[in-house]
Design a protein around this motif. Structure first.
Motif, PDB file in Angstrom:
ATOM      1  N   MET A 131       0.911  -0.782   0.037  1.00 42.72           N
ATOM      2  CA  MET A 131       0.260   0.292  -0.387  1.00 42.72           C
ATOM      3  C   MET A 131       0.963   1.404   0.277  1.00 42.72           C
ATOM      4  O   MET A 131       0.411   2.047  -0.718  1.00 42.72           O
ATOM      5  CB  MET A 131      -0.621   0.200   1.047  1.00 42.72           C
ATOM      6  CG  MET A 131      -2.356  -0.162   1.518  1.00 42.72           C
ATOM      7  SD  MET A 131      -2.638  -0.255  -0.516  1.00 42.72           S
ATOM      8  CE  MET A 131      -3.270   1.972   0.424  1.00 42.72           C
ATOM      9  N   LEU A 132       1.982   1.403   1.177  1.00 43.98           N
ATOM     10  CA  LEU A 132       2.865   2.620   0.978  1.00 43.98           C
ATOM     11  C   LEU A 132       3.443   2.376  -0.189  1.00 43.98           C
ATOM     12  O   LEU A 132       3.678   3.657  -1.135  1.00 43.98           O
ATOM     13  CB  LEU A 132       3.482   2.268   2.377  1.00 43.98           C
ATOM     14  CG  LEU A 132       3.235   2.450   3.781  1.00 43.98           C
ATOM     15  CD1 LEU A 132       4.291   1.751   4.791  1.00 43.98           C
ATOM     16  CD2 LEU A 132       2.785   3.458   3.525  1.00 43.98           C
ATOM     17  N   TRP A 133       4.035   1.201  -1.001  1.00 49.88           N
ATOM     18  CA  TRP A 133       4.870   1.170  -2.328  1.00 49.88           C
ATOM     19  C   TRP A 133       3.465   1.906  -3.131  1.00 49.88           C
ATOM     20  O   TRP A 133       4.105   3.169  -4.302  1.00 49.88           O
ATOM     21  CB  TRP A 133       4.758  -0.007  -3.002  1.00 49.88           C
ATOM     22  CG  TRP A 133       5.713   0.363  -4.080  1.00 49.88           C
ATOM     23  CD1 TRP A 133       7.429   0.830  -4.157  1.00 49.88           C
ATOM     24  CD2 TRP A 133       5.128  -0.283  -5.383  1.00 49.88           C
ATOM     25  NE1 TRP A 133       7.284   0.865  -5.640  1.00 49.88           N
ATOM     26  CE2 TRP A 133       5.987  -0.108  -6.053  1.00 49.88           C
ATOM     27  CE3 TRP A 133       4.118  -1.069  -5.809  1.00 49.88           C
ATOM     28  CZ2 TRP A 133       6.282   0.088  -7.787  1.00 49.88           C
ATOM     29  CZ3 TRP A 133       4.126  -1.176  -6.516  1.00 49.88           C
ATOM     30  CH2 TRP A 133       4.895  -0.614  -7.931  1.00 49.88           C
ATOM     31  N   LEU A 134       2.271   1.411  -3.583  1.00 49.96           N
ATOM     32  CA  LEU A 134       1.198   1.872  -4.309  1.00 49.96           C
ATOM     33  C   LEU A 134       0.622   3.213  -4.111  1.00 49.96           C
ATOM     34  O   LEU A 134       1.051   4.489  -5.038  1.00 49.96           O
ATOM     35  CB  LEU A 134       0.083   1.334  -3.934  1.00 49.96           C
ATOM     36  CG  LEU A 134       0.232   0.109  -4.682  1.00 49.96           C
ATOM     37  CD1 LEU A 134      -1.299  -0.730  -4.084  1.00 49.96           C
ATOM     38  CD2 LEU A 134       0.668  -0.103  -6.229  1.00 49.96           C
ATOM     39  N   GLN A 135       0.916   4.194  -3.332  1.00 49.43           N
ATOM     40  CA  GLN A 135       0.973   5.558  -2.785  1.00 49.43           C
ATOM     41  C   GLN A 135       1.774   6.398  -2.871  1.00 49.43           C
ATOM     42  O   GLN A 135       1.410   7.095  -3.919  1.00 49.43           O
ATOM     43  CB  GLN A 135       0.149   6.068  -1.021  1.00 49.43           C
ATOM     44  CG  GLN A 135      -0.142   5.122  -0.636  1.00 49.43           C
ATOM     45  CD  GLN A 135      -2.240   5.785  -0.558  1.00 49.43           C
ATOM     46  OE1 GLN A 135      -2.295   6.375  -1.741  1.00 49.43           O
ATOM     47  NE2 GLN A 135      -2.953   5.180   0.092  1.00 49.43           N
TER      48      GLN A 135
ATOM     49  N   GLY B 163       1.761   9.535  -6.257  1.00 46.35           N
ATOM     50  CA  GLY B 163       2.643  10.955  -5.719  1.00 46.35           C
ATOM     51  C   GLY B 163       1.907  11.007  -5.391  1.00 46.35           C
ATOM     52  O   GLY B 163       2.362  12.352  -4.669  1.00 46.35           O
ATOM     53  N   GLU B 164       0.996  10.426  -3.606  1.00 47.72           N
ATOM     54  CA  GLU B 164       0.710  10.387  -3.038  1.00 47.72           C
ATOM     55  C   GLU B 164       0.409   9.922  -1.585  1.00 47.72           C
ATOM     56  O   GLU B 164       0.226   9.297  -1.271  1.00 47.72           O
ATOM     57  CB  GLU B 164      -0.631  11.092  -2.877  1.00 47.72           C
ATOM     58  CG  GLU B 164      -1.416  12.210  -4.448  1.00 47.72           C
ATOM     59  CD  GLU B 164      -2.244  12.605  -4.568  1.00 47.72           C
ATOM     60  OE1 GLU B 164      -3.984  12.807  -3.858  1.00 47.72           O
ATOM     61  OE2 GLU B 164      -3.598  12.753  -6.023  1.00 47.72           O
ATOM     62  N   PRO B 165       2.328  10.517  -1.435  1.00 49.27           N
ATOM     63  CA  PRO B 165       2.451   8.835  -0.019  1.00 49.27           C
ATOM     64  C   PRO B 165       2.107   9.320   1.337  1.00 49.27           C
ATOM     65  O   PRO B 165       1.527  10.433   1.640  1.00 49.27           O
ATOM     66  CB  PRO B 165       4.271   9.334  -0.479  1.00 49.27           C
ATOM     67  CG  PRO B 165       4.228  10.047  -0.692  1.00 49.27           C
ATOM     68  CD  PRO B 165       3.097  11.232  -2.155  1.00 49.27           C
ATOM     69  N   TRP B 166       1.706   8.370   1.688  1.00 48.48           N
ATOM     70  CA  TRP B 166       1.364   8.553   3.185  1.00 48.48           C
ATOM     71  C   TRP B 166       2.204   9.348   4.464  1.00 48.48           C
ATOM     72  O   TRP B 166       3.283   8.046   3.674  1.00 48.48           O
ATOM     73  CB  TRP B 166       0.361   7.498   3.696  1.00 48.48           C
ATOM     74  CG  TRP B 166      -0.318   7.067   3.423  1.00 48.48           C
ATOM     75  CD1 TRP B 166      -1.718   7.713   2.776  1.00 48.48           C
ATOM     76  CD2 TRP B 166      -1.425   5.424   3.119  1.00 48.48           C
ATOM     77  NE1 TRP B 166      -3.203   7.181   2.626  1.00 48.48           N
ATOM     78  CE2 TRP B 166      -2.587   5.689   3.488  1.00 48.48           C
ATOM     79  CE3 TRP B 166      -1.258   4.533   4.236  1.00 48.48           C
ATOM     80  CZ2 TRP B 166      -3.065   4.805   3.595  1.00 48.48           C
ATOM     81  CZ3 TRP B 166      -1.809   3.160   4.071  1.00 48.48           C
ATOM     82  CH2 TRP B 166      -3.106   3.551   3.226  1.00 48.48           C
TER      83      TRP B 166
END
Ligand SMILES: C[S@@+](CC[C@H](N)C(=O)[O-])C[C@H]1O[C@@H](n2cnc3c(N)ncnc32)[C@H](O)[C@@H]1O
Length: 284
Positions: A232-236, A240-243
């Motif tokens: 999930m973190l990689w996908l975000q 271009g909109e990381p957590w």
């Protein structure tokens, strides 16, 4: 977040709302009119084409989203609960005397547009990053402007909230306000989140509340998205909109207190978790 492009996550939330609206039984959870207004806004703004919206409404798309729930259990339906939670807080706040509603990082949310005519004595404000806010404004123009709904295009990571609002002639500094930060704070940097809560406490009067959603920090120090956190973190990040912000549950009270707020777990729905997000309300 990409400065020149409308938010992908706001788009995804809106499409998720459309697909979820096609799932039998979900109308029990969504505030009335949410799904229809979202469909209208996506098309009227040009954020999505009519075909994309039609496709999003199909049972095939419902199945696709349901299949992806293995990655983030409960996340598909979470958007209906999130919308309901925020709208309940706004309605409760108005019932108890709030005269201003401020939605931060509003994306393609339609609450302000839907509720503004019902509460003509209340002023609704929305702030979003310019690329998203401009597209939304185009949609709202086409759907019909509301006299008491003001869309503001600003980057909350760069501009001070009080500066942004104080240049708006309808904004009343210190009035009783409901602030909504739905699916926003995880996209801001830690200093920006602290600063935002502090500024919210400055601009809002006594009796105000802030309703927000957040992600907990996991044991490894990263935002906790369950068993697929890494993916999930990689996908975000790729999107271009990381957590960039999360918090440990035992730190939330102190964090809010230091920002001028008091956690209000007694508020309905305020300690819920749906999908990866927790819901919270704090009062001033
Ligand atoms: C996940 S979307 C949520 C949209 C909406 N609140 C909803 O739940 O339907 C996050 C929103 O926060 C906005 N956002 C992120 N960083 C921002 C910033 N620095 N200033 C203003 N808006 C920001 C994005 O443009 C996007 O619309």
């Amino acid at each position: 977040m990409r400065q020149d492009k409308p938010s992908r996550t706001a788009y995804k939330v809106a499409l998720n709302v459309v697909t979820l609206g096609a799932k039998p039984g979900m109308d029990r959870f969504f505030p009335p009119g949410t799904v229809q207004a979202t469909e209208k806004l996506l098309v009227a703004s040009g954020a999505a084409g009519a075909r994309t919206v039609r496709w999003s409404r199909s049972q095939r798309m419902v199945s696709v989203y349901e299949a992806f729930d293995w990655m983030l259990p409960g996340q598909f339906e979470a958007f209906a609960h999130r919308k309901a939670f925020c709208e309940r807080q706004v309605r409760d706040g108005i019932d108890t005397g709030a005269t201003q509603i401020l939605v931060l990082g509003a994306g393609y949310d339609t609450m302000g547009w839907r509720l503004a005519p019902e509460f003509s004595g209340v002023n609704f404000f929305e702030i979003d990053h310019p690329a998203t806010a401009h597209l939304k404004a185009k949609g709202i123009d086409a759907m019909g402007r509301r006299d008491n709904l003001c869309l503001i295009a600003e980057d909350l990571g760069k501009e001070k909230l009080s500066d942004v609002l104080n240049t708006n002639e309808s904004w009343v500094q210190g009035a009783r306000t409901v602030i909504v930060a739905e699916g926003l704070v995880m996209y801001l940097h830690p200093e920006a989140v602290r600063d935002l809560f502090c500024q919210c406490a400055v601009i809002a009067g006594v009796g105000s509340r802030i309703a927000f959603t957040y992600i907990l920090t996991g044991a490894d120090g990263r935002p906790d998205a369950g068993r697929c956190t890494g993916l999930m973190l990689w996908l975000q990040k790729v999107a271009g909109e990381p957590w960039t912000w999360s918090i440990r549950s035992e730190e939330l009270d102190l964090f809010l207190e230091a920002s001028g707020w008091t956690i209000a777990p007694e508020q309905e729905g305020a300690t819920r978790k749906h999908g990866v997000e927790f819901y919270a309300v704090a009062t001033k």
